[in-house]
Design an enzyme around this catalytic site. Structure first.
Site, PDB file in Angstrom:
ATOM      1  N   THR A   1       3.665  63.955  53.134  1.00 40.19           N
ATOM      2  CA  THR A   1       3.924  63.547  51.752  1.00 40.19           C
ATOM      3  C   THR A   1       3.402  62.129  51.527  1.00 40.19           C
ATOM      4  OG1 THR A   1       5.922  64.873  51.909  1.00 40.19           O
ATOM      5  CG2 THR A   1       5.680  63.525  49.952  1.00 40.19           C
TER       6      THR A   1
ATOM      7  N   HIS B   1      14.493  76.117  50.717  1.00 42.32           N
ATOM      8  CA  HIS B   1      13.649  74.947  50.916  1.00 42.32           C
ATOM      9  C   HIS B   1      12.182  75.218  50.577  1.00 42.32           C
ATOM     10  CE1 HIS B   1      12.982  70.817  51.744  1.00 42.32           C
ATOM     11  NE2 HIS B   1      11.804  71.218  52.126  1.00 42.32           N
TER      12      HIS B   1
ATOM     13  N   HIS C   1      22.249  76.770  34.065  1.00 45.33           N
ATOM     14  CA  HIS C   1      21.236  75.727  33.872  1.00 45.33           C
ATOM     15  C   HIS C   1      20.236  75.748  35.021  1.00 45.33           C
ATOM     16  CE1 HIS C   1      19.381  71.765  33.523  1.00 45.33           C
ATOM     17  NE2 HIS C   1      19.852  71.441  34.726  1.00 45.33           N
TER      18      HIS C   1
ATOM     19  N   SER D   1      -3.658  65.773  41.557  1.00 48.42           N
ATOM     20  CA  SER D   1      -4.907  65.508  42.280  1.00 48.42           C
ATOM     21  C   SER D   1      -6.143  65.838  41.446  1.00 48.42           C
ATOM     22  CB  SER D   1      -4.951  66.320  43.580  1.00 48.42           C
ATOM     23  OG  SER D   1      -3.824  66.035  44.368  1.00 48.42           O
TER      24      SER D   1
ATOM     25  N   ASP E   1     -11.888  86.795  35.278  1.00 48.50           N
ATOM     26  CA  ASP E   1     -10.470  87.042  34.997  1.00 48.50           C
ATOM     27  C   ASP E   1      -9.729  87.020  36.330  1.00 48.50           C
ATOM     28  OD1 ASP E   1      -7.917  88.149  34.065  1.00 48.50           O
ATOM     29  OD2 ASP E   1      -9.023  88.806  32.287  1.00 48.50           O
TER      30      ASP E   1
ATOM     31  N   LYS F   1      -0.283  62.035  51.013  1.00 49.26           N
ATOM     32  CA  LYS F   1      -0.683  62.376  49.638  1.00 49.26           C
ATOM     33  C   LYS F   1      -0.562  61.172  48.718  1.00 49.26           C
ATOM     34  CE  LYS F   1      -0.199  67.258  49.320  1.00 49.26           C
ATOM     35  NZ  LYS F   1      -1.476  67.368  48.610  1.00 49.26           N
TER      36      LYS F   1
ATOM     37  N   ARG G   1      29.458  66.356  43.162  1.00 45.66           N
ATOM     38  CA  ARG G   1      28.741  67.094  42.135  1.00 45.66           C
ATOM     39  C   ARG G   1      29.568  68.292  41.692  1.00 45.66           C
ATOM     40  NH1 ARG G   1      24.111  70.453  45.482  1.00 45.66           N
ATOM     41  NH2 ARG G   1      23.638  71.233  43.399  1.00 45.66           N
TER      42      ARG G   1
ATOM     43  N   TYR H   1       9.188  73.586  47.413  1.00 45.80           N
ATOM     44  CA  TYR H   1       7.743  73.333  47.483  1.00 45.80           C
ATOM     45  C   TYR H   1       6.960  74.278  46.597  1.00 45.80           C
ATOM     46  CZ  TYR H   1       8.878  69.854  50.798  1.00 45.80           C
ATOM     47  OH  TYR H   1       9.413  68.734  51.337  1.00 45.80           O
TER      48      TYR H   1
ATOM     49  N   GLU I   1      11.290  77.143  48.431  1.00 46.20           N
ATOM     50  CA  GLU I   1      11.332  77.215  46.964  1.00 46.20           C
ATOM     51  C   GLU I   1      11.060  75.852  46.325  1.00 46.20           C
ATOM     52  OE1 GLU I   1      11.545  79.558  44.751  1.00 46.20           O
ATOM     53  OE2 GLU I   1      11.958  78.322  42.985  1.00 46.20           O
TER      54      GLU I   1
ATOM     55  N   HIS J   1      18.937  71.348  56.601  1.00 49.80           N
ATOM     56  CA  HIS J   1      19.316  70.011  56.129  1.00 49.80           C
ATOM     57  C   HIS J   1      20.170  70.093  54.868  1.00 49.80           C
ATOM     58  CE1 HIS J   1      15.175  69.889  53.900  1.00 49.80           C
ATOM     59  NE2 HIS J   1      16.059  70.504  53.176  1.00 49.80           N
ATOM     60  N   HIS J   2      20.250  71.284  54.279  1.00 48.78           N
ATOM     61  CA  HIS J   2      21.155  71.467  53.147  1.00 48.78           C
ATOM     62  C   HIS J   2      22.565  71.768  53.620  1.00 48.78           C
ATOM     63  CE1 HIS J   2      17.867  71.733  50.151  1.00 48.78           C
ATOM     64  NE2 HIS J   2      17.188  72.144  51.195  1.00 48.78           N
TER      65      HIS J   2
ATOM     66  N   SER K   1       8.483  89.860  40.074  1.00 51.99           N
ATOM     67  CA  SER K   1       7.488  89.213  39.222  1.00 51.99           C
ATOM     68  C   SER K   1       6.731  88.137  39.998  1.00 51.99           C
ATOM     69  CB  SER K   1       8.200  88.614  38.014  1.00 51.99           C
ATOM     70  OG  SER K   1       7.388  87.680  37.375  1.00 51.99           O
ATOM     71  N   SER K   2       7.497  87.304  40.738  1.00 51.00           N
ATOM     72  CA  SER K   2       6.852  86.215  41.480  1.00 51.00           C
ATOM     73  C   SER K   2       5.922  86.746  42.553  1.00 51.00           C
ATOM     74  CB  SER K   2       7.901  85.341  42.163  1.00 51.00           C
ATOM     75  OG  SER K   2       8.685  84.706  41.218  1.00 51.00           O
TER      76      SER K   2
ATOM     77  N   TRP L   1      24.030  77.885  41.485  1.00 54.92           N
ATOM     78  CA  TRP L   1      22.810  78.705  41.659  1.00 54.92           C
ATOM     79  C   TRP L   1      22.643  79.062  43.118  1.00 54.92           C
ATOM     80  CZ3 TRP L   1      17.735  78.036  43.801  1.00 54.92           C
ATOM     81  CH2 TRP L   1      17.564  76.869  44.544  1.00 54.92           C
TER      82      TRP L   1
END
Ligand SMILES: [Cu+2]
Ligand SMILES: [Cu+2]
Lengths: 536, 293
Positions: free
Chosen positions: A333, A258, A82, A273, A111, A336, A455, A262, A260, A307-308, A174-175, A147
């Site tokens: 943040t 991390h 998932h 915006s 293009d 914003k 979890r 963002y 990722e 922090h993870h 690809s990315s 994951w």
């Protein structure tokens, strides 16, 4: 050139037809940014439903205590797949699809800069996800270690590890190609007069996101490659018995992980915006501070990763460093969010579906931001870590965060893309049903986590039963509500009220000067951009 | 939106609200929030949690309040004309500085709390905790006692059946970790296979059990808080990750001393056995301790 006469003749012929290839092969051979953008988005939508189906399975199993549907092994495969599918298959490709469609028409280019690479970077994805999805049917099943792929657990997996690693390599290629294309296009193909600080915010956020991708994806590729060699070639990068360090993987993974988050959320900031000023009929408040805030968030995203990992037993100074840097993210943040509210202030607002999703984004993403700030506080994170509180947190930033911004952007630009207005009434239904159900789905998970539910468990103690049942009901309702979106998109593609060029009364920007849908080669003659037009 | 649509939405919202309210009523407030717990660490964590929750709530109410006010006042349907302003350096500086000040206000107690939590010095009891797929081993370093702690068989049997048949379903074990109240206990946490995490919410902290590394954490259960505390492995560790609970039986000083003496006597009684069965003797719970906790 003169040494390739035969090719030149062939190309000369190519250069003369300005329409798409006829038939299905159009989609295979296409180098057109709009076709590729469409492919990306349809692929992402498909993956959204595949990943969503897995989530429905998870919520069905968690509907009541005891094991009814998914045995623990399969449950772990469901949670792992998932996440992989939603992150790499749905959200990221959806944003690349947006980039492809929008960047050329928002900066006044014909293009993308590298159209063939563009084609390749899309067509890698179906293969990557076929390879990943295949693992459900091989002996040992799909990856089941989460994951996050933490060793040593992930190394207990069978062949699925190899499939997953190669799939991740393909997604990464690809990315990276997509990101290079975005950077080259934005830096080289802007219309005359469009200086960097006249670019629309969506372009800015994608430019910064592209740099994050180039910095982060190779790190992930390196990490999974070390897993591969640990599992199949006898290395000991992460094996303590061989002199390695299992925690090192977590450091490398989250150095990617991390940024990722963002990568998934910065384009969302960009879209919101664009939308709020349009429907507030008032220019974006604090354009420059929005740009600087985005850049600061991107920079900070590289120095907060641990922090993870507050519970892995870091030295005190390490924990303090990562706590402080993480808390710091609240500042840009906050800027914003305040800017968005200030944009609304004294505007003349209307509430069409894109605006509704954008407003819900501001509120619900901020709730996810609050729980993020709470998680940053290391001494309490020791309680929150690896509970449903974390699950609630990142789903708030990703679902009513990133996914709602995708919906907002899709409704906003759908008339431009298809040439037809979408069904506003159905759009509103989609919004209200999604917004109510997503909160029923995820808000109770805060309570579950605080009350002590870890979890990634397939079954739980009976005191968690009530909130799990409510969460599951919300989940089913959210899942079903998304079918409305598919129908709305289908209807708009098929036909409907003709969209005007500008579409929205308050819309500003180059994309609204083109016809709806835009011509096959967006801007053949570059438009001129003035300061007044850029910031109105 | 038509009137029928609105009515339908309202009734749907009501139904969800009623469901949520009934769940809250049955589950009680302790099912909504972090437990205060029974140790200084859990108290610190709880206080910080509440502090930050309230700060977030206040900021949220203020920001969303202004936003809703704007949504109400500044609607095109009220015939307003949009203003033209698009920046204000003063405002932008203010709302950069105020969050910084709030953050410093949070960081100070958080830093203090964190330093206290990480101080494992001067422990009176040391216990080595080892995670296995899927059970826990507890070794009392000073007293030479070893315990294995597995999911209670009645819970195990209920997984595919009637979960109400098992008391403390999934949160009970065959042998709990027995701890003294009022003493600083240092846990040395490691693993024999994959990464696990040792967590009892009432004790206020979790720590990963990592193969090849030893992590430390400390617990001092308040003097008046003898009792049973339950938790679970908190790091995904394979198929039975959901089925390796942790139960702590916190006893007053004399009760704890009596238990230590009993365990040591049981071990001595088993000592004449051969080396092969010695390991088994320590690994198996004594008949008296076999009851589920
Ligand atoms: Cu992070
Ligand atoms: Cu576990």
């Amino acid at each position: 050139m003169s040494s390739h006469t035969a090719h030149d003749e062939h190309h000369a012929h190519d250069d003369h037809h300005h329409g798409p290839e006829p038939g299905l092969m159009r989609w295979v051979y296409t180098t057109n940014h709009k076709d590729i953008g469409t492919l990306y988005m349809l692929f992402a939508l498909l993956m959204f439903f595949v990943g969503g189906a897995l989530a429905m399975g998870i919520r069905a199993e968690l509907f009541q205590p005891g094991i009814q549907i998914l045995e623990p092994e399969l449950f772990n495969q469901f949670t792992t797949m998932h996440a992989l599918i939603m992150v790499f298959g749905a959200v990221m490709p959806a944003w690349v699809g947006f980039a492809n469609w929008q960047i050329p028409i928002m900066i006044g280019a014909p293009d993308m800069a590298l159209p063939r690479m563009n084609n390749w970077s899309f067509w890698i994805l179906p293969f990557a996800f076929t390879m990943l999805g295949m693992t459900f049917f091989i002996p040992g099943g799909a990856p089941a270690a989460g994951w996050t792929m933490y060793p040593p657990l992930v190394l207990q997996g069978g062949w699925n590890l190899a499939f997953m690693v190669f799939a991740v390599h393909l997604m990464g290629m690809s990315s990276i190609m997509g990101a290079i294309n975005v950077i080259v296009t934005i830096l080289n193909m802007r219309a005359p007069g469009m200086t960097l600080l006249r670019m629309p915010l969506f372009i800015w956020t994608w430019l910064i996101t592209a740099f994050l991708l180039i910095a982060a994806m190779p790190v992930l590729a390196g990490a999974v490659t070390m897993l591969l060699t640990d599992r199949f070639f006898g290395t000991s990068f992460f094996n303590a018995a061989g002199g390695g360090d299992p925690v090192m993987f977590q450091h490398v993974f989250w150095f990617f992980g991390h940024p990722e988050v963002y990568i998934m959320i910065l384009p969302a900031f960009g879209v919101v915006s664009q939308i709020i000023p349009t429907f507030a009929r008032k220019p974006l408040f604090g354009y420059e501070s929005m740009v600087y805030a985005t850049a600061s968030i991107a920079f900070l995203s590289f120095i907060v990763w641990a922090h993870h990992m507050f519970t892995v037993g870091m030295p005190l100074t390490g924990e303090l460093f990562f706590m402080f840097t993480t808390m710091l993210i609240a500042v840009p943040t906050g800027v914003k969010v305040f800017n968005w509210v200030a944009t609304m202030w004294r505007g003349a607002m209307t509430f069409e579906t894109p605006m509704l999703f954008a407003l819900a984004f501001v509120i619900l993403f901020t709730i996810g931001g609050f729980s993020g700030l709470m998680l940053a506080i290391a001494p309490v994170d020791f309680q929150y870590h690896d509970t449903y509180f974390v699950v609630a947190h990142f789903h708030y930033v990703l679902v009513p965060g990133a996914v709602f911004a995708l919906f907002a952007g899709a409704y906003y630009w759908l008339p431009k893309w298809t040439g037809h207005m979408y069904d506003e009434k159905l759009g509103q239904w989609h919004f209200w049903l999604s917004t109510i159900s997503v909160n029923v789905l995820f808000f109770p998970q805060h309570f579950l986590g605080l009350a002590g539910m870890p979890r990634r468990i397939p079954d739980y103690a009976v005191q968690f039963a009530d909130w799990n049942r409510i969460s599951s009901l919300g989940g089913f309702a959210f899942g079903l509500s998304q079918l409305i979106f598919v129908y709305v998109v289908y209807k708009a593609i098929k036909g409907g009220e003709k969209a005007t060029d500008r579409v929205w009364e308050g819309a500003h920007g180059l994309e609204w000067t083109l016809s709806s849908p835009p011509p096959y080669h967006s801007f053949n003659t570059p438009p001129k951009v003035t300061e007044a037009e850029a910031h109105s | 939106m038509g009137a029928t649509t609105k009515r339908r939405l309202a009734s749907a919202a009501l139904a969800i609200g009623a469901l949520a309210a009934s769940a809250t009523a049955r589950a009680g407030y302790d099912q909504l929030n972090l437990p205060v717990g029974v140790t200084p660490i859990s108290q610190t964590a709880y206080d910080l949690h509440m502090l930050i929750t309230w700060i977030c709530v206040i900021i949220g109410v203020a920001v969303f309040g202004v936003m809703f006010l704007s949504i109400y006042l500044h609607r095109k349907s009220r015939g307003v004309t949009p203003a033209k302003f698009h920046h204000s350096t003063a405002a932008e500086i203010i709302w950069t500085i105020i969050p910084c000040v709030i953050l410093v206000g949070m960081a100070y107690p958080a830093t203090k709390g964190l330093i206290a939590m990480e101080d494992t010095s001067e422990a009176e009891v040391t216990i080595k905790v080892t995670g296995y797929q899927w059970k826990w081993k507890y070794e009392y370093v000073e007293d030479g006692i070893t315990l294995w702690s597995n999911l209670d068989p009645t819970s195990r049997a209920a997984i595919h059946g009637d979960v109400s048949a098992a008391e403390n379903y999934l949160l009970s074990v065959d042998q709990p970790l027995v701890l003294p109240v009022g003493k600083k206990v240092r846990l040395l946490i490691t693993s024999d296979d994959v990464i696990h995490a040792w967590w009892v919410p009432q004790l206020g902290m979790k720590k990963d059990a990592i193969p090849g590394f030893v992590n430390e954490m400390w617990i001092r259960i308040d003097d008046d808080k003898a009792g049973i505390y339950r938790g679970q492995c908190a790091e995904l560790c394979g198929k039975d990750h959901g089925f390796m609970p942790i139960v702590v039986d916190a006893r007053a000083a004399d009760g704890y001393a009596a238990w230590v003496t009993e365990r040591q006597a049981a071990k001595t009684a088993a000592a004449p056995a051969t080396a092969g069965t010695l390991a088994q003797a320590t690994a198996q719970p004594t008949p008296a301790a076999r009851a589920a906790f």
